[in-house]
Structures are given as structure tokens and as C-alpha cells.
Design a protein around this motif. Structure first.
Motif, PDB file in Angstrom:
ATOM      1  N   MET A   1       0.807  -1.207   0.000  1.00  0.00           N
ATOM      2  CA  MET A   1       0.000   0.000   0.000  1.00  0.00           C
ATOM      3  C   MET A   1       0.844   1.263   0.000  1.00  0.00           C
ATOM      4  SD  MET A   1      -1.602  -0.268   3.764  1.00  0.00           S
ATOM      5  CE  MET A   1      -0.935   0.452   5.207  1.00  0.00           C
ATOM      6  N   LYS A   2       2.126   1.088   0.397  1.00  0.00           N
ATOM      7  CA  LYS A   2       2.977   2.282   0.342  1.00  0.00           C
ATOM      8  C   LYS A   2       3.305   2.633  -1.093  1.00  0.00           C
ATOM      9  CE  LYS A   2       3.206   0.325   4.134  1.00  0.00           C
ATOM     10  NZ  LYS A   2       3.078  -1.121   4.224  1.00  0.00           N
ATOM     11  N   SER A   6       4.554   6.124  -3.293  1.00  0.00           N
ATOM     12  CA  SER A   6       5.674   6.151  -4.221  1.00  0.00           C
ATOM     13  C   SER A   6       5.196   6.629  -5.575  1.00  0.00           C
ATOM     14  CB  SER A   6       6.289   4.769  -4.369  1.00  0.00           C
ATOM     15  OG  SER A   6       6.445   4.200  -3.109  1.00  0.00           O
ATOM     16  N   ARG A 125       8.810  10.989   6.113  1.00  0.00           N
ATOM     17  CA  ARG A 125       8.444   9.643   5.692  1.00  0.00           C
ATOM     18  C   ARG A 125       9.400   9.237   4.583  1.00  0.00           C
ATOM     19  NH1 ARG A 125       4.268  12.415   6.409  1.00  0.00           N
ATOM     20  NH2 ARG A 125       2.622  11.851   7.881  1.00  0.00           N
ATOM     21  N   GLU A 126       9.733   7.987   4.628  1.00  0.00           N
ATOM     22  CA  GLU A 126      10.745   7.501   3.719  1.00  0.00           C
ATOM     23  C   GLU A 126      10.368   7.757   2.258  1.00  0.00           C
ATOM     24  OE1 GLU A 126      13.679   6.580   3.609  1.00  0.00           O
ATOM     25  OE2 GLU A 126      13.680   5.786   1.566  1.00  0.00           O
ATOM     26  N   ALA A 127       9.107   7.513   1.908  1.00  0.00           N
ATOM     27  CA  ALA A 127       8.707   7.628   0.507  1.00  0.00           C
ATOM     28  C   ALA A 127       8.941   9.055   0.011  1.00  0.00           C
ATOM     29  CB  ALA A 127       7.246   7.241   0.342  1.00  0.00           C
ATOM     30  N   ALA A 170       9.557  -3.543  -6.515  1.00  0.00           N
ATOM     31  CA  ALA A 170       8.314  -4.232  -6.861  1.00  0.00           C
ATOM     32  C   ALA A 170       7.110  -3.395  -6.457  1.00  0.00           C
ATOM     33  CB  ALA A 170       8.268  -5.581  -6.161  1.00  0.00           C
ATOM     34  N   GLY A 171       7.215  -2.682  -5.344  1.00  0.00           N
ATOM     35  CA  GLY A 171       6.103  -1.864  -4.854  1.00  0.00           C
ATOM     36  C   GLY A 171       5.768  -0.770  -5.843  1.00  0.00           C
ATOM     37  N   ARG A 174       4.200  -1.903  -9.105  1.00  0.00           N
ATOM     38  CA  ARG A 174       2.779  -2.253  -9.077  1.00  0.00           C
ATOM     39  C   ARG A 174       1.916  -1.044  -9.441  1.00  0.00           C
ATOM     40  NH1 ARG A 174       0.376  -6.043  -6.931  1.00  0.00           N
ATOM     41  NH2 ARG A 174      -1.111  -4.691  -5.854  1.00  0.00           N
TER      42      ARG A 174
ATOM     43  N   ARG B  79      18.431  -5.419  -0.960  1.00  0.00           N
ATOM     44  CA  ARG B  79      17.200  -6.155  -1.220  1.00  0.00           C
ATOM     45  C   ARG B  79      17.503  -7.658  -1.314  1.00  0.00           C
ATOM     46  NH1 ARG B  79      15.566  -3.622  -5.993  1.00  0.00           N
ATOM     47  NH2 ARG B  79      14.713  -1.879  -4.831  1.00  0.00           N
ATOM     48  N   GLU B 102       3.297  -6.268  -0.372  1.00  0.00           N
ATOM     49  CA  GLU B 102       2.333  -5.198  -0.662  1.00  0.00           C
ATOM     50  C   GLU B 102       1.086  -5.729  -1.336  1.00  0.00           C
ATOM     51  OE1 GLU B 102       5.424  -5.370  -2.226  1.00  0.00           O
ATOM     52  OE2 GLU B 102       5.982  -4.618  -0.247  1.00  0.00           O
ATOM     53  N   ALA B 103       1.275  -6.710  -2.230  1.00  0.00           N
ATOM     54  CA  ALA B 103       0.115  -7.203  -2.982  1.00  0.00           C
ATOM     55  C   ALA B 103      -0.906  -7.763  -1.996  1.00  0.00           C
ATOM     56  CB  ALA B 103       0.556  -8.273  -3.962  1.00  0.00           C
ATOM     57  N   GLY B 179       7.499   3.008   5.710  1.00  0.00           N
ATOM     58  CA  GLY B 179       8.242   3.542   4.575  1.00  0.00           C
ATOM     59  C   GLY B 179       7.945   2.780   3.300  1.00  0.00           C
ATOM     60  N   ARG B 180       8.889   2.769   2.400  1.00  0.00           N
ATOM     61  CA  ARG B 180       8.780   2.085   1.126  1.00  0.00           C
ATOM     62  C   ARG B 180       8.824   0.591   1.388  1.00  0.00           C
ATOM     63  NH1 ARG B 180      13.626   2.859  -2.589  1.00  0.00           N
ATOM     64  NH2 ARG B 180      14.476   3.584  -0.624  1.00  0.00           N
ATOM     65  N   SER B 181       7.707  -0.088   1.257  1.00  0.00           N
ATOM     66  CA  SER B 181       7.760  -1.496   1.608  1.00  0.00           C
ATOM     67  C   SER B 181       7.771  -2.343   0.355  1.00  0.00           C
ATOM     68  CB  SER B 181       6.598  -1.859   2.514  1.00  0.00           C
ATOM     69  OG  SER B 181       5.619  -2.563   1.806  1.00  0.00           O
ATOM     70  N   GLU B 182       8.466  -3.442   0.467  1.00  0.00           N
ATOM     71  CA  GLU B 182       8.661  -4.275  -0.699  1.00  0.00           C
ATOM     72  C   GLU B 182       8.873  -5.703  -0.270  1.00  0.00           C
ATOM     73  OE1 GLU B 182      11.225  -1.928  -3.637  1.00  0.00           O
ATOM     74  OE2 GLU B 182      11.680  -4.037  -3.941  1.00  0.00           O
ATOM     75  N   LEU B 187      12.308  -0.588   2.589  1.00  0.00           N
ATOM     76  CA  LEU B 187      13.595  -0.114   2.077  1.00  0.00           C
ATOM     77  C   LEU B 187      13.798   1.347   2.448  1.00  0.00           C
ATOM     78  CD1 LEU B 187      13.544  -1.778  -1.421  1.00  0.00           C
ATOM     79  CD2 LEU B 187      14.658  -2.569   0.646  1.00  0.00           C
ATOM     80  N   VAL B 188      14.972   1.621   2.928  1.00  0.00           N
ATOM     81  CA  VAL B 188      15.272   2.970   3.415  1.00  0.00           C
ATOM     82  C   VAL B 188      16.652   3.376   2.899  1.00  0.00           C
ATOM     83  CG1 VAL B 188      15.650   4.371   5.473  1.00  0.00           C
ATOM     84  CG2 VAL B 188      13.986   2.521   5.539  1.00  0.00           C
TER      85      VAL B 188
END
Lengths: 234, 805
Positions: A1-2, A6, A125-127, A170-171, A174, B79, B102-103, B179-182, B187-188
Motif C-alpha cells: 500500500m505504500k 511512491s 516519511r521515507e517515501a 516491486a512496490g 505495481r 534487497r 504489498e500485494a 516507509g517504502r515497503s517491498e 527499504l530505506v
């Protein structure tokens, strides 16, 4: 969902990178045959980044056409884009109604109709930080930073150049399939293909380079970040 | 004391010992378990037991979190290494990965919330709908659609034309602060490096020894798995708990072994013969054994710190056997075991009682840790005392062998004699002694005037800087790092009551955030609104649905088919689809990283609200006071207050203890004598604290606690010296004093080294006790001859004493 966050960032990134226009069209799709992993692409791209940086603060008129599958017709908006390195970007939509977004190192803010500037996505926030960091890295000709999040493609032809970006994560993949930016001296078209089939096209027409900031723009770009201007690393 | 009553006493003591040992052995059938959590040493805060239980349960549950950071120069490397780690972790029996792909997360988000979209509003949309300005609402939605951002969930536009779900969901992402999740990692990019964060939960308490061993084993294996340019760092309560448990175990072994070796060497130096060395040592060891057994029976679980502190018993309980055997040496052929005890008894008893007063003083305060230490030590010296008094007469029946007696005097004996002679000759007149004491007291007063106090949790937790640094670095990578010591707990009878109360707390927290009094917080009610809130939101949406014309105009403006508006109106005005509940949320993977924030049993529901960047605790105290069932906890402050309160209480108690001991001494030696015998511990204590003040050290509760022991032991030396001339009228008092001095030298040396070894502890509390005790006892010892001499200075008193009243 993040990924959604992004995606927003990716879009704004694409805009801020190449928000300068010229008027030469080029075929954008084939650029994805030219990954800059090929060493011979690196030099020209570096030169391009250098040229873009040399242009200083740039103003451009934009036309955004958003194609959303669920809607019966595209959403078209017009306005002015201001790219002011190293501080940030102002997206000032005039039609069909006025709205303004500001992207800086301290996040993404929105100018409300009442004149208030609110944090749409504050930094921290990281994004958001990842995004602001990477767009600023480009202005510093930091290809390594760009390559961290995207696979970068680049092709130069007689008509101009095309830059392709494919999210590595991958996030992000999507949401965003790919982004292509076409330009000559400066970019004039940005196409964002989303993974769900939606796509946006932004046409740009540069009206000024090495431009001066207007009073309100300066306020927008510095608001809330007076004491912490974005520090850039070499 | 007749031989017969001695015999009965000896048998009684044997019976009691056997019973205690057997009972303890029985209660330890399942093996020995030691408590290693230092916070267990502290008294509970002023809260109801039920609330304390809830807080404990949250501490346990949230303390199970473990965060791994896999760092590498490039995102690909981080990663890839992170994926290797994840793969290995999925097979782990002790670590459970709580982040999801995430999916999976995105579909879970849709599945959980989308059906309730007409009753779940984002904060901003709720504000807009409350104004009733329909145009403002539709315009706000158009701004979203026309923005340059890639909009999520546009494929649902026809079922959700007003983007209710995306607004709410983006608010959740904000609240989750991730954060940016994968692929189950976050990931940071930071400090020119890329980091893949993996969040896990232990399948057992972080304080459990077994869990610690297993988890540490797996984490070490992961560290090896990650090679090349990548490296793995991690943090969590587990890390600190296991480090402090390991440090304490190591300390216990080290200090215990050192004390044993030192004690045995000292005994060999003192007696030069195997039998007394072994028997004295055995009496001490037996005291320790009984102390452990009795403590296990009383406290059911022993704290490892009690045992570290307990090693000082080796040095303390040596006294009784020592004096007994010194007497035997002196008596030579005239040795009559039962008779000797009669002579020694008053000194031994007084020495034992004053030491016991010290320990009782420590144990009086309702401070669980101190109480356990005091009980353990009190039991230990009691056992050693009884063993010497009741068993030694039977163990050492025969006089010392002549070959031993004629051997050269032990080194310590010669040293003791020399010091006593030195004091005697240089302080021939009492005036000199008084002058010396006045100078010392003046120095002490100058230092004490500069004393500072320190009352914080670091007295009990002083972690290695490398550990703190790694924890800090891993936490710096997190989008939000919550304060481990300050949080809010909200309780209620039902889940919904807790949610409603949470919403009121959240409103207050948001206001604090706006005033920049708070950086952030996390609350379950952000993810599951109360039924009341859902009902209100549903009513707002239903009201919006009444403005068909305005909605159709909006649909036209953005290019939505009018059927979408019909759908919306139908959904908004139809009967409720029920309410989203905490159970629904707990059952979805959406809640995986946050489940530890919720607790429910038959009687109550409770939620934990972590906070970050709290500026002022007072603001939060004010906030929760207006919401029933809400409690703000500030552990650091509580502990500081506890330490300070106990420090003041102990100071008062020290004064009382000194008075009690003084009374006992006056009873025995008269006013003048009693006062003089008190001089060594008093001046030694003042001097110790004075020196602390002069070198700028900060004084804490444990320094003061140690003063009770300085009193208990420091007074003994003067007692034994003062007793010596009373035990014999035949003019051998000088020899007696030498013998007593010799026993005192050994006793003092053993006390100093056993407490001195506490300086090796990683725990500032134990170091404080060790420092004060070793200095205080040393000073008491050096002052003892002076005091004993002065106490007996008047000839008429001497003679009165020597004739025995």
C-alpha cells in the motif's frame, strides 16, 4: 500500500526532473531498448543532466491529460510549472480550476484557496524523502541516485533525446509501469504509464530559463523550511 | 552456656537447616530459574494492580518486537541480502516475520475496509462534510482527481465516485507510518547506504532465557548468512535483556570466583593450617547455601542481582569463625571449647546484631530488590553465625596443636600488631585522637557540602555504548521511533468503549501535534473507528447523498457515468452493512504490525498508544486526566521519583539505625564508651561521602543503602577491640587486643575485597554499594583502635569493665 505514495512521488519526480520544454517530438517507446547500463550511454546522459542544470530556474506552461479507465473522458488541466533548483518545484494549475502543489526537500505541500499552505505529504516519511532526495540528486547530476530507484534508459537521435525510467522496486512497479521523457534542449513531453492501465501525458512549453522567483513563489518554496534548507551533497 | 544447652542448640540448628534445604530443593524440582529483569527490582508505581497487569502484558507483548536492518551500498544488494534473510526467517520457530508483501496487504486493505467505505471518513473529509457545504466536498474530490499525482484505486471509481476509500486508506498509511515497503521489507536510504528493514516478533517473552538463547542463535546465523558488502544489524528488547542477563551471569561467575579465591587465600594467610581454613570456609559456604534456600522459599524466584550482591556474604560472614579460631589460637593448651564461647559470646552477638541491623535497615523499605538482597544477606549471616556458635565448639574441641602454635606468626598477625602499636604510640593522649578526628570531619564536611544527587534508571541499566549505538542506528532508519518509556494506556469494559475513549485521546494528541508538543503517535482507533464514530460518519455521508443535483454535476465535470452516482446514493442511504470491528481488523493481515497495541480478555479491553517526541509530560498528564480509563505512563520519571523518594526515606532510616545501634552500645559501654565506639562508622561514612563530594561524584539511593552496612560492620571493629580487654583480667589484655586486631584485619580485608569486587559489576547500583562499603569499612577499620582506646581511656571505667560490672 505504500506503493501509492511512491506513485505520487514518481509522478512528481518525472515532472520536476524535466519540467522544461522544447517543441520537438520524438518516438518515446523505443527508448526502453537502450538501458544506460551500456557504458556508452552514461556520458551523453551526464551531459544532458549538466545542460538541464545549467538552465537554472525554468518556467514552463503545461497541459496535463490524465486518462483514467473508469472515467468516460480524459481529465485535462493547464497551468504553469516552475522548476527552481535546488529548492524545489511549483505546480500551478490554472484550468479548469486553480490549485498549487509545492515540492521541496521538506515534502509536498498544497496551497489552499484561502492562501494557507498545508502539508500534503510532509517530509520525514521515507517515501517522500526518497523522492525529494532523488530529484535533487538529478539536479546535482547524481546519476547514481537516480539509478538507485529506476532502471534508466536513454537514447539520443537527431530530433532530440528520450529518457526512460522503470521503477526497480516491486512496490513502485505495481503502480508505475514506466515513465518516458522526451526533449531536445529541454524536455517537452512526459508520459506516465500506470500499471492499472491509466496513463498521463504532460506537454511542456518552456517560457523562461534562468528565471527570477516571484514573491509568492519564494514564499511557497521556502515556507516551513527556512531553518532547514535542503543540503545537497556532492 | 552449658555444654548441654549447646548440644541441644546444635541439634536444633541442624534440624532447621535440613528442613530449609529440603524444602528449597523440593521447590526447585523444575530447575533453577533466575530473574534477570532489573526493573523487577523496583517497587510498583502508584497504580491499581489491574492496570499494572495490563501495562505488564503490553510490555511483554511489545517487548517481543525485533527489527533487523540489512545494509548495503546499493538497493539491489540490500534487497537481495534482505530476501535471503527473510527466506531463512520464514522457517524460524522463534521469530515470526510480521511484515507482509504489498500485494497481499493491498488486497487485504480493500477487503477489510472497502465494504464500509460509506462510514469510514478521513479526518479532512469529515471536516468538510460537517460543514454541509456540498460544493466544497465535490471540489475537494476534483482537486484530487486533477492533481499530478498518480491516484490509487481509480479502478474502483464507479463504486466509490467520491474517493471515500482512497482518502481513508491514505490516512491509514500515514498512521501506520511505514516507509517504502517491498516484499515484506521496508527499504530505506540513509547515510549513503541502502537498508532493508525486516520486522519480527518473538514467539515468547524477550525476557525468557530459552527464547533468548534460541533467538540469539538464529540471529547469529543470519549475521553469518549475510555476507559480501551487506551487513546485518538488529535491535529489540531481546538484545538489551539478553545482554544484561549475560552480563549479570558473567559477573556472578567472575565476582563469585574472585571472592572465593581471595577468601581462601586470606584464610590460609590467617591460619596457615588446612582444617580451620576449610571449616571456616565451609561455615561461610553453608551460610550462602542456606541463604539461597531460604530466599527461594520466601521469594519463589531469585534475582540474579541478589546473588551478585550475595557474594559479599563471603567477606561478611567470615567474622564469627575468625574470632572463634583466633581465640583458640590465643588460649593454646587452656582451650576449652564451651568456655571460649562464653567469653566470646557478647562480642560475637553484638557484632552479629549490628550487622543484622544494617541489613534489616536495607530491607525495611518496600523496595523489592533491596528487600531480597537484605533478606538473602541477613539469612546468610544468621546461618554463619549460628553455625559458628553452635557447631564450632564441637568441631574444634581439641586445642590448637603445638607444632602449629610454635610456627612463626602469620603475616597478617604481625601487620595487625604493628598497626595497633603505631596507633597506641602516636595517639598516646586522647587529645591527639580528637584533633585527628576533627580534621577528618572538617574534610568530610567540606566534601559533603558539594554533594550532588542522581536518581535515574541508569543506576539499574547501564548498557554497553556499542549496544546503545547500534540500537540508535537501527531506530534512526524507522519512519517513526516511539518512546519506550512514555506511552498512554486506555482501558474500558468493552472494545468499543476503549475505541471511543481513544478517539477523545487522539483528538487531544492531534492538538498537541499541532502545537509541536508531540511528534507522533499510533492508535488502534485510527484503524478502527468506534461504532459511534462510524454511525456519525454514515449519517454525514447519507446527508451528502441527498444532494443528487450537486453530485450529478460533479460526475459530469470529471466524466463519471451517472450510474456511479446512483450507486453511491443507494449505498449511502440504505441500511448499514454493520460496523467494522476490532475483531475484523485483528483478523486481517492489515493489522499484523500493530496487533500488539490491543489487548482483550473477559473483563476488559485495553489499548496501548505509543508516542514519539514527547516534549512535556505535564501536557499529556493533563490530556489523559479528562478521559476516563486513559493513563499516561512515564517510566523514566516514575523511576526517578521512586529513587529520589527512597533515597530520602533511607536517609531518615540511617539516622534511626544509628540511634538504635548507639543505644545498644551505650547499654554495653556506657555513654562515653558507646559514643566512642560509634565514632569509626560515623566518621568513616562522613569521610566516604565527603571524598565523593570532593571528587564530584553524584550520590544515589544505593550509596546511602551501603551506609547502613558501613554502620553494621564498621562498628564491629571497635566492638571487638573494646571487648578484648574485658575478656581477661589477668593482664594479657595487650595480647588479647593483638589477637582481636588480627581477627579484625582479616575480617576487614575480607569485607573490603568482597565488596570491592562489586566494583567489577556492570550495574551502577552494585558499584555504588561496593564503593561505599569498601571505603567505609577501610576507614572504620583504621579508626577502630583509636575509638576503642578512647572508649576505654578512663582507668576507673577500665577497671570497672575488667572486673565485669
Amino acid at each position: 500500500m505504500k506503493g501509492k505514495l511512491s506513485a505520487l512521488c514518481v509522478t512528481l519526480l518525472a515532472l520536476s526532473l524535466f519540467g522544461r520544454a522544447s517543441c520537438i517530438a520524438a518516438e518515446s517507446d523505443s527508448v526502453f531498448d537502450y538501458p544506460i547500463a551500456d557504458a556508452d550511454q552514461h556520458g551523453p546522459l551526464r551531459a544532458l543532466a549538466h545542460d538541464l542544470r545549467a538552465a537554472g530556474t525554468v518556467r514552463a506552461d503545461f497541459v496535463q491529460t490524465k486518462h483514467i479507465a473508469a472515467l468516460t473522458r480524459p481529465l485535462i488541466s493547464r497551468g504553469e510549472l516552475l522548476v527552481s533548483p535546488p529548492t524545489g518545484v511549483v505546480w500551478k494549475q490554472r484550468e479548469p480550476f486553480a490549485q498549487t502543489f509545492v515540492v521541496t526537500g521538506s515534502g509536498i505541500r498544497e496551497l489552499r484557496e484561502d492562501g494557507a499552505v498545508v502539508d500534503a505529504l510532509p517530509a520525514g516519511r521515507e517515501a517522500v524523502e526518497g523522492f525529494t532526495r532523488s530529484f535533487l540528486a538529478v539536479f546535482m547530476t547524481d546519476l547514481a541516485a537516480l539509478e538507485r530507484d529506476y532502471q534508466v534508459f536513454y537514447r539520443r537521435s537527431d530530433e532530440g533525446w528520450v529518457l526512460g525510467l522503470q521503477p526497480k522496486g516491486a512496490g513502485a512497479r505495481r503502480i508505475i509501469e514506466r515513465i518516458s521523457i522526451t526533449g531536445r534542449e529541454t524536455p517537452h513531453r512526459v508520459v506516465i504509464k500506470e500499471a492499472n492501465g491509466d496513463h498521463s501525458e504532460i506537454s511542456l512549453k518552456t517560457t523562461a530559463t534562468s528565471a527570477e522567483l516571484r514573491g509568492e513563489e519564494r514564499r511557497l518554496l521556502t515556507h516551513g523550511s527556512e531553518e532547514t534548507p535542503v543540503e545537497l551533497r556532492d | 552456656m552449658t555444654t548441654k544447652s549447646l548440644r541441644i542448640g546444635a541439634w536444633l540448628w541442624l534440624t532447621v537447616s535440613v528442613i530449609v534445604l529440603a524444602a528449597a530443593a523440593l521447590s526447585l524440582r523444575d530447575g533453577v530459574k533466575f530473574e534477570t529483569n532489573v526493573l523487577r527490582l523496583l517497587p510498583a508505581a502508584q497504580r491499581s494492580a489491574a492496570l499494572e497487569q495490563v501495562i505488564d502484558a503490553f510490555s511483554d507483548s511489545l517487548g517481543r518486537g525485533v527489527i533487523i536492518a540489512v545494509s548495503a551500498p546499493t538497493a539491489e544488494q540490500a534487497r537481495a541480502a534482505g530476501e535471503d534473510v527473510l527466506k531463512r526467517l520464514r522457517a524460524s520457530t522463534v521469530l515470526e516475520v510480521i511484515s507482509h508483501g504489498e500485494a497481499e496487504l493491498e488486497s487485504a486493505l480493500l477487503e477489510l475496509y472497502f465494504p464500509y467505505r460509506a462510514q469510514l471518513l478521513s479526518t479532512e473529509l469529515r471536516r468538510l462534510l460537517t460543514t454541509g457545504d456540498v460544493a466544497a466536498v465535490t471540489h475537494h474530490r476534483m482537486r484530487m482527481l486533477y492533481s499530478p499525482a498518480a491516484l490509487p484505486w481509480t479502478d474502483r471509481l464507479r463504486d466509490d465516485p467520491l474517493l471515500l476509500f482512497p482518502s481513508f486508506a491514505l490516512g491509514l498509511i500515514d498512521a501506520a507510518g511505514s516507509g517504502r515497503s517491498e516484499g515484506g521489507m521496508v527499504l530505506v536510504s540513509k547515510d549513503e547506504e541502502e537498508h532493508a528493514l525486516i520486522f519480527m516478533r518473538l514467539r515468547g517473552s524477550a525476557l525468557s532465557d530459552d527464547v533468548q538463547q534460541m533467538a540469539l542463535g538464529e540471529l547469529a546465523a543470519l549475521q553469518e548468512l549475510v555476507g559480501g558488502s551487506a551487513r546485518l544489524t538488529w535491535t529489540g528488547v531481546l538484545r538489551f535483556a539478553s545482554a544484561s542477563a549475560a552480563a549479570m551471569k558473567k559477573e556472578l561467575t567472575l565476582i563469585g570466583n574472585l571472592s572465593t579465591v581471595a577468601l581462601l587465600s586470606l584464610l590460609v594467610l590467617a591460619f596457615g593450617a588446612l582444617r580451620p581454613v576449610l571449616l571456616t570456609f565451609a561455615s561461610i559456604a553453608f551460610g550462602l547455601l542456606l541463604a539461597s534456600a531460604a530466599s527461594i522459599l520466601v521469594f519463589s524466584e531469585l534475582h540474579i542481582i541478589t546473588l551478585v550482591f550475595g557474594t559479599t556474604l563471603l567477606g561478611v560472614s567470615i567474622d564469627y569463625g575468625l574470632h572463634y579460631l583466633a581465640e583458640r589460637r590465643l588460649a593454646a593448651e587452656q582451650w576449652r571449647a564451651g568456655e571460649a564461647l562464653r567469653v566470646l559470646w557478647p562480642g560475637l552477638l553484638l557484632g552479629y546484631l549490628t550487622t543484622l541491623v544494617g541489613y534489616v535497615g536495607i530491607g525495611v523499605a518496600p523496595f523489592p530488590g533491596l528487600r531480597q538482597m537484605a533478606f538473602f544477606s541477613g539469612a546468610g549471616i544468621t546461618a554463619s553465625f549460628l553455625t559458628v556458635v553452635l557447631w564450632f565448639p564441637f568441631l574444634f574441641r581439641a586445642p590448637i596443636s603445638s607444632s602449629l602454635r610454635n610456627r612463626k606468626e602469620p603475616v597478617l598477625y604481625r601487620l595487625a600488631t604493628r598497626y595497633l602499636q603505631f596507633v597506641g604510640s602516636s595517639l598516646r593522649s586522647g587529645r591527639r585522637g580528637v584533633a585527628a578526628l576533627l580534621v577528618l570531619t572538617a574534610i568530610a564536611a567540606a566534601g559533603i557540602a558539594q554533594l550532588r544527587f542522581r536518581d535515574d534508571i541508569r543506576l539499574l541499566q547501564d548498557f554497553p555504548p556499542t549496544l546503545i549505538e547500534e540500537d540508535r542506528r537501527v531506530r534512526a532508519l524507522l519512519p517513526q521511533s516511539f518512546d519506550p518509556a512514555r506511552f498512554i494506556v486506555i482501558t474500558g469494559e468493552t472494545a468499543d468503549e476503549v475505541l471511543q475513549r481513544s478517539e477523545r485521546v487522539i483528538a487531544g494528541l492531534r492538538a498537541l501535534q499541532e502545537d509541536e508538543q508531540l511528534d507522533g503517535f499510533q492508535a488502534v482507533a485510527q484503524f478502527v473507528p468506534s461504532v459511534e464514530r462510524q454511525r456519525e460518519d454514515a449519517a454525514l455521508v447519507a446527508k451528502l447523498a441527498q444532494h443528487r443535483a450537486a453530485l450529478e454535476q460533479y460526475a459530469e465535470a470529471v466524466g463519471l457515468p451517472s450510474a456511479a452516482i446512483d450507486n453511491f446514493i443507494e449505498q449511502a442511504s440504505s441500511a448499514s452493512v454493520g460496523y467494522l470491528s476490532v475483531e475484523d481488523w485483528l483478523g486481517s493481515v492489515v493489522s499484523a504490525p500493530l496487533r500488539g497495541l490491543w489487548l482483550a480478555n473477559e473483563e476488559l479491553s485495553a489499548t496501548f498508544v505509543p508516542l514519539s517526541g514527547v516534549r512535556d509530560s505535564e501536557e499529556l498528564i493533563g490530556l489523559v486526566s479528562s478521559v476516563e480509563g486513559a493513563h499516561f505512563v512515564d517510566r523514566v520519571r516514575e523511576i526517578t521519583e521512586i529513587f529520589a523518594a527512597y533515597r530520602r526515606a533511607v536517609a531518615v532510616f540511617i539516622a534511626l539505625s544509628y540511634l538504635v545501634v548507639l543505644a545498644a552500645l551505650i547499654w554495653r559501654y556506657g555513654v562515653r564508651g558507646g559514643l566512642w565506639v560509634m565514632v569509626p562508622p560515623v566518621v568513616a561514612s562522613l569521610l566516604t561521602f565527603g571524598l565523593a563530594g570532593l571528587v564530584g561524584a553524584a550520590v544515589n539511593l544505593f550509596h546511602l543503602v551501603a551506609l547502613l552496612l558501613v554502620l553494621g560492620m564498621g562498628v564491629d571493629y571497635a566492638i571487638f577491640l573494646a571487648e578484648a580487654p574485658r575478656q581477661d583480667a589477668a593482664g594479657t589484655s595487650d595480647i588479647r587486643r593483638f589477637v582481636a586486631m588480627f581477627a579484625i584485619v582479616v575480617s576487614c580485608a575480607s569485607t573490603i575485597f568482597s565488596f570491592g569486587f562489586l566494583l567489577l559489576s556492570s550495574l551502577p547500583a552494585l558499584r555504588a554499594i561496593g564503593l561505599v562499603m569498601s571505603c567505609g569499612v577501610l576507614f572504620s577499620f583504621l579508626l577502630a583502635p583509636l575509638a576503642a582506646r578512647a572508649a576505654l581511656a578512663r582507668p576507673e571505667e577500665m577497671s570497672r569493665m575488667q572486673t565485669g560490672k
